[in-house]
Enzyme design. Structure first.
Site: not given
Ligand code: 4NP
Length: 172
Positions: A23, A26, A28-30, A141
């Protein structure tokens, strides 16, 4: 969709087949997908398949999973505590047979940093395995969302990883 041919070539009991979930951050989703798929593979006795995860971005490297994701996974009986965020780099293509992108932006970035056709053939959208996907194959997201958004991600992830495990069962 069916799994890339790497699994057929690599699908032996004595060989590890490695999956990377990818993702943006790294956190949340992945990692949610990694924790859930790891639990399902362990339940299915498919120990020849390994799973880990990375982000295309490096802002959160070394951090644990997002606390909202952690409390949700905990509430559903999964253990998210071992995770520390890592950033995807091209060497990950060498170490993995299948690289699954959580959304189209991650997919584009993975394609951009791929080095050759072998790398490219390893990349798919995670939700190309989702039997209920219609239209967009993005895992939304949840970073700017709330608990309901994290629960929605888990619903998608449990359904999609369930289908993935079913595919592996037929191939291994
Ligand atoms: P992820 O979510 O890609 O599912 O881990 C996010 C985590 C952090 C951010 C964006 C999405 N960020 O903008 O810091």
């Amino acid at each position: 969709m069916t799994l890339p041919p790497a699994l057929a070539a690599n699908g032996k009991q004595d060989t590890t087949y490695a999956i990377a979930m990818v993702c943006l951050g790294n956190i949340c989703r992945s990692p949610i997908a990694e924790v859930v798929l790891s639990a399902k593979l362990a339940d299915a006795g498919l120990r020849v398949i390994s799973v880990d995860s990375a982000g295309t971005g490096g802002w959160h490297v070394g951090e644990p999973i997002d606390p909202r994701a952690a409390s949700m996974l905990d509430a559903h009986g999964y253990d998210p505590r071992r995770h520390r965020a890592r950033q995807f780099s091209p060497s990950w293509f060498d170490a993995h047979d299948l690289v699954l992108a959580m959304d189209r932006t991650n997919l584009s970035e993975l394609e951009r940093i791929s080095r050759d056709a072998d790398d490219l053939h390893k990349i798919s959208m995670f939700r190309s395995f989702d039997p209920a996907a219609t239209g967009s194959l993005d895992v939304p997201d949840p970073w700017y969302g709330g608990r309901a958004d994290f629960e929605h991600v888990l619903t998608i992830v449990e359904r999609t990883t369930g289908a993935l495990v079913d595919e592996f069962r037929t191939l291994i």
